[in-house]
Design an enzyme around this catalytic site. Structure first.
Site, mmCIF file in Angstrom:
data_model
loop_
_atom_site.group_PDB
_atom_site.id
_atom_site.type_symbol
_atom_site.label_atom_id
_atom_site.label_comp_id
_atom_site.label_asym_id
_atom_site.label_seq_id
_atom_site.Cartn_x
_atom_site.Cartn_y
_atom_site.Cartn_z
ATOM 1 N N SER A 44 -29.446 -42.647 -69.045
ATOM 2 C CA SER A 44 -28.711 -43.219 -67.909
ATOM 3 C C SER A 44 -29.622 -43.771 -66.812
ATOM 4 C CB SER A 44 -27.796 -42.158 -67.282
ATOM 5 O OG SER A 44 -28.550 -41.023 -66.901
ATOM 6 N N ASP A 337 -25.243 -39.683 -57.228
ATOM 7 C CA ASP A 337 -24.368 -38.598 -57.679
ATOM 8 C C ASP A 337 -25.245 -37.358 -57.847
ATOM 9 O OD1 ASP A 337 -25.611 -38.801 -60.165
ATOM 10 O OD2 ASP A 337 -23.949 -39.890 -61.100
ATOM 11 N N HIS A 340 -28.187 -38.699 -60.438
ATOM 12 C CA HIS A 340 -28.863 -40.001 -60.468
ATOM 13 C C HIS A 340 -29.254 -40.530 -59.092
ATOM 14 C CE1 HIS A 340 -26.240 -39.724 -64.068
ATOM 15 N NE2 HIS A 340 -27.354 -40.104 -64.655
#
Ligand SMILES: *[C@@H]1O[C@H](CO)[C@@H](O)[C@H](O)[C@H]1NC(C)=O
Ligand SMILES: *[C@@H]1O[C@H](CO)[C@@H](O)[C@H](O)[C@H]1NC(C)=O
Length: 362
Positions: A44, A337, A340
């Protein structure tokens, strides 16, 4: 003496100087070789939207993700805006954002200057990708082979495709999920690998195989990015049973030891063994560590919680459930978040990696 005659007198020298300067610059440019494209494998931290096109819940193509992206639209990036690899692409004179390979709206021509095969929630270990049914590194390499073939069939032709592949910069950003999603979370790998160091050795073997495969397919310029202090991700602080709210120092030590083996052993070994390879290790641990320890020095106000929700555990869909608690200015947060970084943190990471490491390819 009047200036026109001065000019006449010195003009030939000026011209010679300019010729020399441009000649030297051209020769230097030729020697280092330009980067044709940025080609990305990983999780990610570098997925620009591939997971939008596969059945998984590891998604972020909805508000508030992408809030500060070009048109304020979510792309599938796990951040409020661009990722480090987008900034790196721009710094190399390539497009300011790297497209996702699986984006059905794009043609091969759109992908010739950069592409991401990355998939949020994946790891080097197939078993990590299995947890959320995302794209394994082996599958990312299969897509890369398909990409090469499509390039050769495009207007670039065989020779043009070969050049893109040879002159591209390959970036890997993967490994964190193998520890936090898999090894420390599920029993299977812990039963097989008694220590995190043994598991790290297994992962580095998988990294080596992936690098060898891209080299065999024609890739030469590569960056394998080290792990960040994963014990300081807000979700890992939250989950720290020994010292709630503090960084998990065991996880950080595992990241440092993985990085030391990557930088000190694997990278030199592959550079010795694989002809023409220019593999670099990109250090990100120290940068994020410094920011997390002294956020104010970097203009941040919060390094302990993500901008979305409570900032303690939310990522993906959970982030979209609690948008009433969304922070106002993500530039003041290190994390968007609970896992991340924000766009601003990514831009700091990108600049640091360019200054310390990737400048050799500029
Ligand atoms: C493709 O482009 C169209 C038109 O711009 C847009 O409406 C659609 O959402 C896009 N599809 C994807 C999968 O991005
Ligand atoms: C991972 O899975 C792929 C199939 O998707 C397989 O070819 C490969 O051997 C597996 N790797 C390992 C180390 O088990």
């Amino acid at each position: 003496m009047s200036s026109p005659s001065l000019l006449r007198r010195y003009l030939p020298w000026l011209v010679l100087l300019l010729l020399l300067r441009d000649g030297v610059a051209a020769a230097a440019g030729k020697g280092s070789g330009k980067v044709s494209a940025i080609i990305v494998f990983g999780d990610s931290s570098v997925d620009t939207g591939n997971n939008n096109f596969i059945p998984t819940i590891a998604r972020s193509n909805f508000w508030p993700y992408g809030r500060d992206f070009a048109d304020g639209l979510p792309t599938g990036r796990f951040s409020n805006g661009r990722l480090a690899t987008d900034f790196i692409s721009e710094a190399f004179g390539l497009p300011p954002s790297i497209p996702a390979y699986l984006d059905t709206n794009l043609t091969i021509d759109d992908l010739a200057t950069g592409v991401s095969f990355a998939s949020a929630s994946t790891g080097l270990d197939n078993a990590t990708a299995g947890i959320m049914s995302v794209i394994t590194i082996s599958e990312q390499l299969e897509y890369f082979k398909e990409y090469r073939e499509r390039l050769a069939l495009s207007k670039l032709g065989e020779a043009g495709a070969e050049e893109v592949v040879r002159e591209a910069l390959y970036i890997w950003s993967v490994g964190t999920n193998d520890f936090i999603e898999n090894y420390y979370n599920l029993p299977q790998r812990r039963a097989q690998y008694a220590t995190a160091a043994e598991y790290a050795a297994y992962l580095l073997g998988l990294a080596e195989a992936a690098i060898r495969e891209v080299h065999a397919l024609g890739g030469r310029k590569m960056d394998f990015t080290g792990l960040t202090p994963m014990g300081c991700l807000p979700a890992e602080r939250m989950g720290n049973r020994a010292a709630p709210g503090e960084c998990n120092e065991e996880y950080n030590a595992v990241a440092r030891s993985f990085n030391a083996k990557l930088q000190g052993e694997l990278v030199p070994k592959l550079n010795r063994e694989l002809p023409g390879l220019r593999l670099v290790y990109a250090e990100t641990y120290g940068v994020l560590d410094a920011v997390v320890r002294k956020p104010q020095d970097y203009g941040f106000e919060n390094a302990e919680r993500g901008c979305c929700g409570t900032g303690l555990f939310e990522a993906g869909y959970f982030c979209s459930f609690s948008t009433s608690m969304l922070c106002r200015n993500a530039n003041k947060y290190v994390f968007f978040d609970a896992i991340h970084p924000t766009e601003r943190m990514y831009s700091i990471l990108a600049q640091s990696v360019i200054d310390t490491t990737l400048h050799v390819f500029l």
